[in-house]
Design an enzyme around this catalytic site. Structure first.
Site, short mmCIF file in Angstrom:
data_model
loop_
_atom_site.label_atom_id
_atom_site.label_comp_id
_atom_site.label_asym_id
_atom_site.label_seq_id
_atom_site.Cartn_x
_atom_site.Cartn_y
_atom_site.Cartn_z
N SER A 1 0.85 -1.19 0.00
CA SER A 1 0.00 0.00 0.00
C SER A 1 0.88 1.24 0.00
O SER A 1 2.10 1.14 0.28
CB SER A 1 -0.86 -0.03 1.27
OG SER A 1 -1.46 1.22 1.51
N TYR B 1 -3.79 -0.77 9.91
CA TYR B 1 -3.56 -0.98 8.47
C TYR B 1 -2.14 -0.55 8.10
O TYR B 1 -1.42 -1.28 7.41
CB TYR B 1 -4.60 -0.18 7.68
CG TYR B 1 -4.56 -0.42 6.19
CD1 TYR B 1 -5.17 -1.54 5.63
CD2 TYR B 1 -3.92 0.46 5.33
CE1 TYR B 1 -5.15 -1.77 4.25
CE2 TYR B 1 -3.89 0.24 3.95
CZ TYR B 1 -4.51 -0.88 3.43
OH TYR B 1 -4.48 -1.10 2.06
P1 NAD Z 1 -11.78 -5.06 -1.58
O1 NAD Z 1 -12.37 -4.70 -0.26
O2 NAD Z 1 -12.56 -4.87 -2.82
O3 NAD Z 1 -11.19 -6.52 -1.55
C1 NAD Z 1 -10.67 -7.12 -0.40
C2 NAD Z 1 -10.60 -8.61 -0.63
O4 NAD Z 1 -10.09 -9.24 0.56
C3 NAD Z 1 -11.96 -9.22 -0.91
O5 NAD Z 1 -11.82 -10.14 -1.97
C4 NAD Z 1 -12.29 -9.95 0.38
O6 NAD Z 1 -13.08 -11.10 0.16
C5 NAD Z 1 -10.91 -10.34 0.86
N1 NAD Z 1 -10.92 -10.60 2.30
C6 NAD Z 1 -11.02 -9.69 3.30
N2 NAD Z 1 -11.05 -10.34 4.49
C7 NAD Z 1 -10.95 -11.66 4.24
C8 NAD Z 1 -10.93 -12.83 5.04
N3 NAD Z 1 -11.03 -12.77 6.38
N4 NAD Z 1 -10.81 -14.03 4.43
C9 NAD Z 1 -10.74 -14.12 3.09
N5 NAD Z 1 -10.74 -13.05 2.26
C10 NAD Z 1 -10.86 -11.84 2.84
O7 NAD Z 1 -10.47 -4.14 -1.64
P2 NAD Z 1 -9.28 -4.07 -2.69
O8 NAD Z 1 -9.01 -2.63 -2.85
O9 NAD Z 1 -9.50 -4.92 -3.87
O10 NAD Z 1 -8.12 -4.67 -1.77
C11 NAD Z 1 -7.24 -5.67 -2.17
C12 NAD Z 1 -5.90 -5.45 -1.51
O11 NAD Z 1 -5.33 -4.24 -2.00
C13 NAD Z 1 -5.95 -5.31 0.01
O12 NAD Z 1 -4.85 -5.96 0.60
C14 NAD Z 1 -5.85 -3.82 0.20
O13 NAD Z 1 -5.33 -3.48 1.45
C15 NAD Z 1 -4.91 -3.46 -0.91
N6 NAD Z 1 -4.89 -2.07 -1.31
C16 NAD Z 1 -6.00 -1.45 -1.80
C17 NAD Z 1 -5.93 -0.11 -2.16
C18 NAD Z 1 -7.09 0.66 -2.70
O14 NAD Z 1 -6.98 1.87 -2.89
N7 NAD Z 1 -8.21 0.05 -3.00
C19 NAD Z 1 -4.74 0.58 -2.02
C20 NAD Z 1 -3.63 -0.07 -1.51
C21 NAD Z 1 -3.72 -1.39 -1.16
#
Ligand code: NAD
Length: 251
Positions: free
Chosen positions: A143, A156
């Site tokens: 991130s 986080y």
């Molecule tokens: P999202 O909320 O759309 O997806 C999160 C995913 O994690 C989902 O598929 C969910 O099912 C899974 N998940 C969460 N808890 C879980 C559990 N207990 N067991 C199994 N699966 C679980 O968000 P996203 O943006 O697609 O996030 C994906 C990754 O990217 C994460 O690690 C997030 O921290 C990271 N990220 C996102 C952003 C952003 O701006 N969206 C930025 C930096 C990093």
């Protein structure tokens, strides 16, 4: 041909968090690049499965807030596709609360999913890589908060800073086995992870004004980096976390 080095033909990938957002995009990109994908998700990855077809995609439903599910994830992958070559630790959660009041529950839940299970799933998959004897690729989704402090998200930030750290530790220990451990640090992407932030007009405008590319990222923006780090094209890239952020970090 250089493009052949980016092919994932014959490879098997595990992608956690496969039902939505960035994980769903990575599953699609990997199948397009020739891989078979095991998606791990808490809720069924119905849409992803429909998009990719049963011959290319298999869903293991598991709650990654506990390490208990790890043996099942690896065993089901081997049972369905015979091996594993790539692991993408993408599943993650975020809890927003002022640090002065931040609860133990908001601390533990985030650290368990974003860090503890990631480490032990990675360890289990790396053991399988060693058994297979042909190396492997591990990609940790980090991130901007692997580099910066953020606001109201202490667990986080702790988890994502630690992810970048252990990406280097594991690369140091496993590069000699042909295992590449790298990270991708997405910038501000329009997914459910940032829904709350995007609904806050003031914070949302502040963030957008700072992104040199002038827009929030999308799951598609991550796919090139995810394929590169899973492919032979990145065989000499070790322990690095690549920002895909529209220029945010350099600002
Ligand atoms: P999202 O909320 O759309 O997806 C999160 C995913 O994690 C989902 O598929 C969910 O099912 C899974 N998940 C969460 N808890 C879980 C559990 N207990 N067991 C199994 N699966 C679980 O968000 P996203 O943006 O697609 O996030 C994906 C990754 O990217 C994460 O690690 C997030 O921290 C990271 N990220 C996102 C952003 C952003 O701006 N969206 C930025 C930096 C990093």
């Amino acid at each position: 041909m250089i493009l052949d080095a980016f092919s994932l033909k014959g490879k098997v990938a595990i992608v956690t968090g496969s039902n939505t957002g960035l994980g769903q995009g990575i599953c699609r990109a990997y199948v397009e690049a020739g891989a078979k994908v095991v998606g791990v998700s808490r809720r069924p990855s119905t849409e992803t499965a429909e998009m990719l077809g049963d011959e290319n995609f298999y869903n293991v439903i598991a709650d990654l807030s506990s390490c208990d599910v790890i043996p099942t994830v690896v065993e089901e992958t081997i049972k369905r596709f015979g091996r594993v070559d790539i692991l993408v630790n993408n599943a993650g959660i975020i809890k927003r609360q002022d640090s002065i009041e931040f609860s133990e529950e908001n601390w533990d839940s985030v650290i368990n999913v974003n860090l503890k299970t990631v480490f032990f799933l990675t360890q289990a998959v790396a053991k399988q890589f060693l058994t297979q004897g042909s190396g492997g690729k591990i990609i940790n989704i980090a991130s901007m908060l692997s580099y910066q402090g953020g606001i109201r998200v202490p667990s986080y930030t702790a988890s994502k800073s630690a992810i970048r750290g252990i990406t280097m530790t594991l690369a140091n220990e496993w590069a000699k086995y042909g295992i590449n451990v790298n990270g991708i640090a997405p910038g501000y992407m329009a997914t459910s992870n940032t829904q709350q932030l995007r609904q806050d007009e003031e914070r949302s405008a502040d963030i957008l004004a700072r992104i040199p590319a002038g827009r929030w990222g999308t799951p598609a923006d991550l796919e090139g980096a995810a394929v590169f780090l899973a492919s032979a094209a990145s065989d000499y890239v070790n322990g690095f976390t690549l920002a895909v952020d529209g220029g945010w970090l350099g600002r």
